[in-house]
Design a protein around this motif. Structure first.
Motif, PDB file in Angstrom:
ATOM      1  N   ASN A 108       0.833  -1.210   0.000  1.00 50.75           N
ATOM      2  CA  ASN A 108       0.000   0.000   0.000  1.00 50.75           C
ATOM      3  C   ASN A 108       0.866   1.257   0.000  1.00 50.75           C
ATOM      4  O   ASN A 108       0.460   2.309  -0.485  1.00 50.75           O
ATOM      5  N   SER A 126      -7.454  -7.037  -5.858  1.00 49.97           N
ATOM      6  CA  SER A 126      -7.797  -7.408  -4.479  1.00 49.97           C
ATOM      7  C   SER A 126      -6.758  -6.836  -3.518  1.00 49.97           C
ATOM      8  O   SER A 126      -5.712  -6.335  -3.950  1.00 49.97           O
ATOM      9  N   ILE A 127      -7.063  -6.947  -2.239  1.00 55.55           N
ATOM     10  CA  ILE A 127      -6.117  -6.493  -1.209  1.00 55.55           C
ATOM     11  C   ILE A 127      -5.895  -7.644  -0.229  1.00 55.55           C
ATOM     12  O   ILE A 127      -6.868  -8.219   0.279  1.00 55.55           O
ATOM     13  N   ARG A 128      -4.623  -8.012  -0.021  1.00 55.31           N
ATOM     14  CA  ARG A 128      -4.319  -9.013   1.008  1.00 55.31           C
ATOM     15  C   ARG A 128      -4.054  -8.226   2.293  1.00 55.31           C
ATOM     16  O   ARG A 128      -2.947  -7.717   2.524  1.00 55.31           O
ATOM     17  N   LYS A 129      -5.121  -8.069   3.079  1.00 52.13           N
ATOM     18  CA  LYS A 129      -5.066  -7.225   4.272  1.00 52.13           C
ATOM     19  C   LYS A 129      -4.004  -7.725   5.259  1.00 52.13           C
ATOM     20  O   LYS A 129      -3.906  -8.933   5.511  1.00 52.13           O
ATOM     21  N   ASN A 130      -3.226  -6.794   5.792  1.00 53.95           N
ATOM     22  CA  ASN A 130      -2.226  -7.067   6.840  1.00 53.95           C
ATOM     23  C   ASN A 130      -1.135  -8.057   6.427  1.00 53.95           C
ATOM     24  O   ASN A 130      -0.448  -8.607   7.281  1.00 53.95           O
ATOM     25  N   PHE A 131      -0.960  -8.259   5.109  1.00 51.41           N
ATOM     26  CA  PHE A 131       0.029  -9.229   4.622  1.00 51.41           C
ATOM     27  C   PHE A 131       1.422  -8.940   5.190  1.00 51.41           C
ATOM     28  O   PHE A 131       2.107  -9.841   5.673  1.00 51.41           O
ATOM     29  N   GLU A 134       1.771  -9.539   8.956  1.00 47.65           N
ATOM     30  CA  GLU A 134       1.737 -10.959   9.345  1.00 47.65           C
ATOM     31  C   GLU A 134       2.950 -11.753   8.856  1.00 47.65           C
ATOM     32  O   GLU A 134       3.315 -12.755   9.455  1.00 47.65           O
ATOM     33  N   LYS A 148       1.545  -2.096   5.217  1.00 50.79           N
ATOM     34  CA  LYS A 148       0.684  -3.074   5.905  1.00 50.79           C
ATOM     35  C   LYS A 148       0.059  -4.088   4.947  1.00 50.79           C
ATOM     36  O   LYS A 148       0.097  -5.279   5.173  1.00 50.79           O
ATOM     37  N   HIS A 149      -0.552  -3.589   3.898  1.00 50.60           N
ATOM     38  CA  HIS A 149      -1.351  -4.456   3.033  1.00 50.60           C
ATOM     39  C   HIS A 149      -0.670  -4.696   1.685  1.00 50.60           C
ATOM     40  O   HIS A 149       0.051  -3.837   1.184  1.00 50.60           O
ATOM     41  N   ILE A 151      -1.340  -4.877  -2.131  1.00 49.91           N
ATOM     42  CA  ILE A 151      -2.322  -4.546  -3.169  1.00 49.91           C
ATOM     43  C   ILE A 151      -2.042  -5.458  -4.359  1.00 49.91           C
ATOM     44  O   ILE A 151      -0.935  -5.430  -4.908  1.00 49.91           O
TER      45      ILE A 151
END
Ligand SMILES: CC(C)(COP(=O)(O)OP(=O)(O)OC[C@H]1O[C@@H](n2cnc3c(N)ncnc32)[C@H](O)[C@@H]1OP(=O)(O)O)[C@@H](O)C(=O)NCCC(=O)NCCS
Length: 158
Positions: A108, A126-131, A134, A148-149, A151
């Protein structure tokens, strides 16, 4: 000055030999993460005067969705069009293999890369949230933005 296709050779790299780890780490700060995908990917390298100056690693596990996992250009050669030449090469390779979808992910916080990939024809899918929170041990910050994410962007080839 811009590089053209005539200035470089793009070759495939065999993973049995040494890997240009310093170059790979420019795009992905985790060697552990690189090791997780590099041995099951196609690796394209841009060579100029016998020096590897760019790399693009493409995961081909899913025959319908090739995913660019790493794209990096040596700092001295950045901003000269090589990233676009490598992306163009991979787009042509995926088309030759009749792959319908090509994916690329970026953070992001990677505003320049988001510009580049959309300019090349990729569309946010899509967005891989918190990738990054984590999967990476150290907090990453880029352009003053917490990373954080992931994209995900996609190009439909046929
Ligand atoms: C991202 C990268 C591969 C792009 O390769 P490059 O050869 O520098 O890029 P190019 O010269 O082909 O094109 C870059 C375009 O994006 C623009 N851009 C803006 N900010 C940028 C940024 N932070 N990074 C890259 N490009 C940026 C350039 O102005 C140029 O656009 P233009 O042709 O309209 O002027 C390279 O800069 C790099 O290795 N960066 C470090 C690793 C990295 O971030 N990899 C991607 C991880 S998702």
């Amino acid at each position: 000055m811009k590089l053209t296709a005539a200035d470089i050779v793009i070759e495939t790299l065999d993973t049995s030999g040494p890997l240009p780890m310093a170059l790979l780490l420019l795009a992905d700060p985790s060697e552990k993460m690189i090791q997780s995908y590099i041995y099951r990917s196609r690796i394209y390298v841009a060579v100029k005067a016998e020096q590897t100056i760019g790399i693009c690693v493409v995961s081909t596990d899913d025959a319908d969705h090739w995913e660019i996992r790493n794209l990096a250009v040596e700092e001295a050669f950045q901003g000269q069009g090589l990233g676009q030449l490598l992306l163009q090469h991979v787009i042509i390779e995926a088309s030759k293999h009749q792959v319908p979808h090509l994916l690329i992910g970026t953070a992001n916080s990677s505003v320049g890369q988001l510009y580049l990939y959309q300019k090349m024809g990729f569309d946010i899918s899509s967005i891989r949230k918190n990738f990054f929170l984590e999967h990476y041990d150290t907090p990453l910050v880029e352009n003053g933005i917490p990373c954080k994410h992931m994209i995900m962007l996609e190009m439909t080839l046929r």
